[in-house]
Design an enzyme around this catalytic site. Structure first.
Site, mmCIF file in Angstrom:
data_model
loop_
_atom_site.group_PDB
_atom_site.id
_atom_site.type_symbol
_atom_site.label_atom_id
_atom_site.label_comp_id
_atom_site.label_asym_id
_atom_site.label_seq_id
_atom_site.Cartn_x
_atom_site.Cartn_y
_atom_site.Cartn_z
ATOM 1 N N HIS A 19 0.838 -1.213 0.000
ATOM 2 C CA HIS A 19 0.000 0.000 0.000
ATOM 3 C C HIS A 19 0.871 1.261 0.000
ATOM 4 C CE1 HIS A 19 -2.843 -2.849 2.224
ATOM 5 N NE2 HIS A 19 -3.576 -2.466 1.204
ATOM 6 N N GLY A 72 -2.486 -1.670 -7.501
ATOM 7 C CA GLY A 72 -1.422 -2.667 -7.503
ATOM 8 C C GLY A 72 -1.656 -3.758 -8.535
ATOM 9 N N GLN A 85 -8.410 -7.009 -11.139
ATOM 10 C CA GLN A 85 -9.005 -5.737 -10.709
ATOM 11 C C GLN A 85 -8.418 -4.577 -11.520
ATOM 12 O OE1 GLN A 85 -9.730 -4.510 -6.461
ATOM 13 N NE2 GLN A 85 -7.817 -3.432 -6.762
ATOM 14 N N MET A 129 2.952 -9.376 -0.541
ATOM 15 C CA MET A 129 2.371 -8.768 0.664
ATOM 16 C C MET A 129 0.861 -8.656 0.511
ATOM 17 S SD MET A 129 4.955 -5.864 1.948
ATOM 18 C CE MET A 129 6.626 -6.274 2.362
ATOM 19 N N SER A 179 -2.852 -7.878 3.165
ATOM 20 C CA SER A 179 -3.425 -7.714 4.511
ATOM 21 C C SER A 179 -3.844 -9.072 5.059
ATOM 22 C CB SER A 179 -4.642 -6.789 4.464
ATOM 23 O OG SER A 179 -4.293 -5.573 3.844
HETATM 24 P P1 AMP Z 1 -6.448 -3.704 -0.672
HETATM 25 O O1 AMP Z 1 -6.329 -2.855 0.542
HETATM 26 O O2 AMP Z 1 -6.032 -5.107 -0.482
HETATM 27 O O3 AMP Z 1 -7.789 -3.555 -1.348
HETATM 28 O O4 AMP Z 1 -5.399 -3.116 -1.720
HETATM 29 C C1 AMP Z 1 -5.386 -1.757 -2.052
HETATM 30 C C2 AMP Z 1 -4.460 -1.558 -3.222
HETATM 31 O O5 AMP Z 1 -3.148 -2.006 -2.849
HETATM 32 C C3 AMP Z 1 -4.852 -2.364 -4.470
HETATM 33 O O6 AMP Z 1 -4.627 -1.570 -5.626
HETATM 34 C C4 AMP Z 1 -3.921 -3.541 -4.412
HETATM 35 O O7 AMP Z 1 -3.649 -4.117 -5.674
HETATM 36 C C5 AMP Z 1 -2.675 -2.900 -3.841
HETATM 37 N N1 AMP Z 1 -1.798 -3.904 -3.228
HETATM 38 C C6 AMP Z 1 -2.132 -4.830 -2.290
HETATM 39 N N2 AMP Z 1 -1.085 -5.623 -2.012
HETATM 40 C C7 AMP Z 1 -0.052 -5.191 -2.785
HETATM 41 C C8 AMP Z 1 1.300 -5.603 -2.967
HETATM 42 N N3 AMP Z 1 1.814 -6.621 -2.297
HETATM 43 N N4 AMP Z 1 2.054 -4.919 -3.853
HETATM 44 C C9 AMP Z 1 1.538 -3.876 -4.556
HETATM 45 N N5 AMP Z 1 0.272 -3.439 -4.432
HETATM 46 C C10 AMP Z 1 -0.525 -4.081 -3.576
#
Ligand code: AMP
Length: 283
Positions: free
Chosen positions: A37, A147, A153, A184, A186
């Site tokens: 993030h 990401g 997505q 990585m 959550s």
């Molecule tokens: P999320 O909070 O999981 O919905 O992710 C929010 C944003 O962070 C999305 O655009 C994800 O693709 C990106 N994201 C989550 N994990 C990673 C990662 N390990 N590397 C790069 N971007 C990430």
């Protein structure tokens, strides 16, 4: 860093920045921040005058048997981390602020939502497309960073922006990984020590797939890679494959022959409770 909980305040702030000639970068998230993030926030910081990060665990993108209630949350920690990255505004609305009682709109994309995660999570991408459309209308960004970890997505958002003529540049950011290669997420927090160790099989399968393709001179039947990846995952009795696919990097269509335009995309469940995804271009 300003913390905003209402849609109205967010719109007012975005309008003010826009009328002052400032560029806005948006980073939509569900919180429980990790380095993945933060790297998106840094990218937005580099490219725009003002950065808006949204922190919203969007009920609309969770299925009835998914982890909406248990999804990890840590607001104060997230707040400090976003502030540390120079985020200007953190938008963290309640679900009732985003979806009033009369809410009845759904944004639904066709082909790009099908297959891969769309097959395992019916309705998920409608929820994503709907909330991202709302966030675009609220934050009025010039650029938005997503990401590549959520590969389908990202393709969906690009399609949404093209179809609905959003005047927003979509930036795809590479996957940030732990030292051993695990992407990585959550959701890695749900893993116990043993599960955490074996979760690395997804990124190991990616490494092996790249090697197979290189050894074969740049193209080989996709099924050979799929069979290899499935057996690398299923060598662990704790892990079950949801999908292993070789798809085209931009159309997401399954490919019979893997080559430099292919992406290996995978999802598995660990002990039937933690769902992990990973992907990589095979070039
Ligand atoms: P999320 O909070 O999981 O919905 O992710 C929010 C944003 O962070 C999305 O655009 C994800 O693709 C990106 N994201 C989550 N994990 C990673 C990662 N390990 N590397 C790069 N971007 C990430």
């Amino acid at each position: 860093m300003r913390i905003v909980r209402t849609t109205k305040e967010l719109q007012q702030q975005a309008n003010q920045w826009r009328s002052n000639g400032l560029t806005i970068g948006l980073v939509p998230t569900m919180g429980f921040f990790h380095e993945g993030h933060l790297s998106l926030m840094r990218e937005a910081r580099r490219k725009c005058d003002r950065v808006i990060t949204t922190l919203f665990v969007n009920p609309m993108q969770f299925g009835p048997n998914e982890d909406l209630d248990s999804y990890p949350r840590s607001f104060e920690r997230d707040q400090q981390m976003a502030e540390g990255e120079g985020v200007d505004l953190l938008f963290c609305p309640d679900p009732s602020e985003m979806y009033g009682e009369q809410f009845q709109t759904k944004i639904s994309l066709d082909k790009v939502s099908q297959g891969l995660c769309g097959a395992d999570r019916p309705g998920h991408f409608d929820g994503v497309a709907t909330v991202v459309t709302k966030l675009f209308n609220l934050a009025k960004p010039h650029k938005a960073v997503f990401g590549q970890k959520d590969f389908q997505q990202l393709a969906l958002i690009r399609q949404l922006v093209a179809d609905l003529n959003f005047d927003i540049e979509i930036i795809g950011h590479p996957i940030v990984r732990e030292e051993d290669g695990l992407a990585m997420s959550s959701r890695n927090k749900y893993l116990d020590a043993n599960e955490r160790k074996i979760a690395v099989c997804l990124s190991q399968a990616i490494g092996q797939a790249k090697k197979m393709l290189a050894d074969a001179g740049g193209s080989l039947p996709a099924q050979e890679i799929i069979t290899m990846a499935e057996s690398m995952i299923e060598q662990h009795p704790e892990c079950s494959v949801e999908y292993v696919s070789i798809v085209h990097q931009s159309t997401l269509r399954p490919m019979e022959i893997a080559d430099g335009e292919s992406v290996l995309a995978m999802a598995m469940k660990v002990n039937n409770k933690v769902r992990l995804i990973d992907n990589s271009p095979l070039c």
